[in-house]
Design an enzyme around this catalytic site. Structure first.
Site, PDB file in Angstrom:
ATOM      1  N   SER A  29      10.351 -77.216  38.495  1.00 55.72           N
ATOM      2  CA  SER A  29      10.585 -77.293  37.045  1.00 55.72           C
ATOM      3  C   SER A  29      11.688 -78.290  36.717  1.00 55.72           C
ATOM      4  CB  SER A  29      11.013 -75.932  36.490  1.00 55.72           C
ATOM      5  OG  SER A  29       9.979 -75.014  36.582  1.00 55.72           O
ATOM      6  N   HIS A  60       5.845 -79.068  34.039  1.00 49.63           N
ATOM      7  CA  HIS A  60       4.970 -79.285  35.201  1.00 49.63           C
ATOM      8  C   HIS A  60       3.771 -80.111  34.757  1.00 49.63           C
ATOM      9  CE1 HIS A  60       6.794 -76.599  38.251  1.00 49.63           C
ATOM     10  NE2 HIS A  60       7.310 -76.043  37.176  1.00 49.63           N
ATOM     11  N   HIS A  82       2.269 -71.236  39.965  1.00 49.97           N
ATOM     12  CA  HIS A  82       3.134 -70.080  40.205  1.00 49.97           C
ATOM     13  C   HIS A  82       2.305 -68.800  40.113  1.00 49.97           C
ATOM     14  CE1 HIS A  82       5.600 -73.263  38.368  1.00 49.97           C
ATOM     15  NE2 HIS A  82       6.591 -72.809  39.095  1.00 49.97           N
ATOM     16  N   TYR A  84       3.271 -66.146  38.714  1.00 48.66           N
ATOM     17  CA  TYR A  84       3.432 -65.521  37.392  1.00 48.66           C
ATOM     18  C   TYR A  84       2.458 -66.067  36.357  1.00 48.66           C
ATOM     19  CZ  TYR A  84       6.248 -69.640  36.077  1.00 48.66           C
ATOM     20  OH  TYR A  84       6.671 -70.917  35.841  1.00 48.66           O
ATOM     21  N   GLU A  85       1.872 -67.235  36.652  1.00 48.28           N
ATOM     22  CA  GLU A  85       0.899 -67.780  35.704  1.00 48.28           C
ATOM     23  C   GLU A  85      -0.423 -67.007  35.763  1.00 48.28           C
ATOM     24  OE1 GLU A  85       1.029 -72.371  35.445  1.00 48.28           O
ATOM     25  OE2 GLU A  85       2.013 -71.897  37.348  1.00 48.28           O
ATOM     26  N   ALA A 112      13.653 -75.167  40.736  1.00 45.69           N
ATOM     27  CA  ALA A 112      14.821 -74.849  39.915  1.00 45.69           C
ATOM     28  C   ALA A 112      15.185 -73.409  40.239  1.00 45.69           C
ATOM     29  CB  ALA A 112      14.477 -74.995  38.445  1.00 45.69           C
ATOM     30  N   MET A 223      11.231 -68.483  41.227  1.00 45.45           N
ATOM     31  CA  MET A 223       9.892 -67.895  41.089  1.00 45.45           C
ATOM     32  C   MET A 223       8.821 -68.691  41.832  1.00 45.45           C
ATOM     33  SD  MET A 223      10.127 -67.143  36.999  1.00 45.45           S
ATOM     34  CE  MET A 223      11.648 -66.514  36.258  1.00 45.45           C
ATOM     35  N   SER A 224       9.225 -69.400  42.870  1.00 40.38           N
ATOM     36  CA  SER A 224       8.228 -70.245  43.542  1.00 40.38           C
ATOM     37  C   SER A 224       8.575 -70.423  45.019  1.00 40.38           C
ATOM     38  CB  SER A 224       8.180 -71.623  42.852  1.00 40.38           C
ATOM     39  OG  SER A 224       9.384 -72.334  43.096  1.00 40.38           O
ATOM     40  N   ASN A 247      21.273 -72.871  36.607  1.00 42.51           N
ATOM     41  CA  ASN A 247      22.029 -71.908  35.794  1.00 42.51           C
ATOM     42  C   ASN A 247      22.656 -70.870  36.709  1.00 42.51           C
ATOM     43  OD1 ASN A 247      18.957 -71.176  35.899  1.00 42.51           O
ATOM     44  ND2 ASN A 247      20.019 -69.217  35.650  1.00 42.51           N
ATOM     45  N   HIS A 259      14.546 -71.312  29.343  1.00 43.77           N
ATOM     46  CA  HIS A 259      13.829 -72.348  30.105  1.00 43.77           C
ATOM     47  C   HIS A 259      14.330 -73.758  29.755  1.00 43.77           C
ATOM     48  CE1 HIS A 259      10.695 -73.986  32.615  1.00 43.77           C
ATOM     49  NE2 HIS A 259      10.104 -74.607  31.618  1.00 43.77           N
TER      50      HIS A 259
HETATM   51  N1  HPA Z   1      16.051 -66.766  37.839  1.00 44.36           N
HETATM   52  C1  HPA Z   1      14.810 -66.966  38.304  1.00 44.36           C
HETATM   53  N2  HPA Z   1      14.238 -68.151  38.331  1.00 44.36           N
HETATM   54  C2  HPA Z   1      14.935 -69.199  37.879  1.00 44.36           C
HETATM   55  C3  HPA Z   1      16.237 -69.066  37.379  1.00 44.36           C
HETATM   56  C4  HPA Z   1      16.823 -67.783  37.357  1.00 44.36           C
HETATM   57  O1  HPA Z   1      17.975 -67.580  36.929  1.00 44.36           O
HETATM   58  N3  HPA Z   1      16.650 -70.308  36.996  1.00 44.36           N
HETATM   59  C5  HPA Z   1      15.617 -71.153  37.291  1.00 44.36           C
HETATM   60  N4  HPA Z   1      14.583 -70.497  37.816  1.00 44.36           N
END
Ligand code: HPA
Length: 285
Positions: A29, A60, A82, A84-85, A112, A223-224, A247, A259
């Site tokens: 991402s 993406h 992903h 989650y998609e 990310a 998440m990947s 973050n 996001h």
């Molecule tokens: N948590 C989960 N996935 C993420 C985060 C997060 O804080 N930042 C970027 N992808």
């Protein structure tokens, strides 16, 4: 997804370009811009590739880019699938499996991620040393096709030690150069090494979950990456994992996670990140 489907995707991609890349790079991402630096690029939208799903997430792009980085052949996945998609793990693993069947031996997985360690601040990079699979499923669950790999693959070294070392050295060299040029204020914060914890998403974590994953030994959450890393290990490919820390994880600061923050930090590190990928590809080619 059967072996034949992965082979059909591999065949389709191979026919689109004359080169036979040994290295594949999956862009996470906000990191997709790196694909623009590929020269002699052949771009293949996912919808054209047999069996490939669509990318539904902002940030993406949804295409493969085949071409050269500093003269070295690569295939770049600009946008990934992903769990989650709503895709099943077979779809998530398909690109990596197709790359493996195309003859790719080296895989660079990027993402990310949120930091669980307040010393690892947004804008820094984490070379993945190991992972925790907290997605809730193992992507290799189901019948095993021995042409991909063993029924019970070893996971002692999912992320190749030598690759970690090379990436770390190059990231530190970039940090020193940027510091000497006065472009960064400090030398210390660019690169870390740590454990990546994969969660299914799509929610970000609660502060209590963040404390739990930290206690379990995770340094970053995302998440990947883990399903693809497992697929690559299954096939005996060498993998490097790089997390772009976008973050601090939930509860570690006052604000909420968004996001757009993830995307903005990705854009901010794009230059350093791209330079690291270029140097890494040069070193292993
Ligand atoms: N948590 C989960 N996935 C993420 C985060 C997060 O804080 N930042 C970027 N992808």
């Amino acid at each position: 997804m059967s072996y034949e489907q992965a082979a059909a995707a591999a065949e389709f991609i191979r026919e689109k370009c004359s080169a036979a890349p040994k290295t594949a790079i999956v862009l996470g991402s906000g990191l997709g811009r790196f694909a623009d630096s590929v020269s002699n690029a052949v771009r293949i939208p996912y919808e054209e590739i047999p069996g490939f799903a669509r990318s539904t997430v902002e940030g993406h792009a949804g295409q493969l880019v085949l071409g050269k980085i500093d003269g070295h052949d690569v295939v770049v996945q600009q946008g990934r699938f992903h769990y989650y998609e709503g895709y099943d793990m077979q779809q998530v693993m398909l690109p990596v499996r197709a790359f493996g069947l195309m003859g790719v031996r080296n895989l660079v997985l990027t993402n990310a991620a949120g930091s669980l360690n307040s010393d690892m601040t947004p804008g820094s990079l984490m070379i993945i040393s190991d992972h925790l699979n907290c997605i809730g499923v193992n992507p290799l669950r189901g019948p095993n096709d021995g042409r991909f790999g063993a029924r019970f693959p070893d996971m002692t070294e999912v992320y190749d030690r030598e690759f970690q070392q090379i990436a770390h050295e190059e990231a530190e060299a970039i940090a020193r150069e940027r510091y000497a040029q006065g472009r960064d204020a400090t030398l210390t914060d660019l690169v870390h090494r740590g454990v990546y914890c994969a969660l299914s998403g799509p929610t970000y974590e609660t502060p209590s979950e963040v404390r739990m994953y930290r206690q379990l030994g995770a340094d970053a959450v995302g998440m990947s990456t883990v399903p693809e890393a497992i697929a690559a290990r299954h096939m005996g490919m060498r993998t490097l994992g790089i997390s772009c820390i976008t973050n601090l994880a939930a509860g570690m600061t006052e604000g909420e996670i968004d996001h757009s923050e993830v995307m903005d930090t990705g854009a901010r590190v794009a230059e350093v990140f791209g330079e690291l990928l270029r140097r890494f590809v040069g070193r292993i080619s």
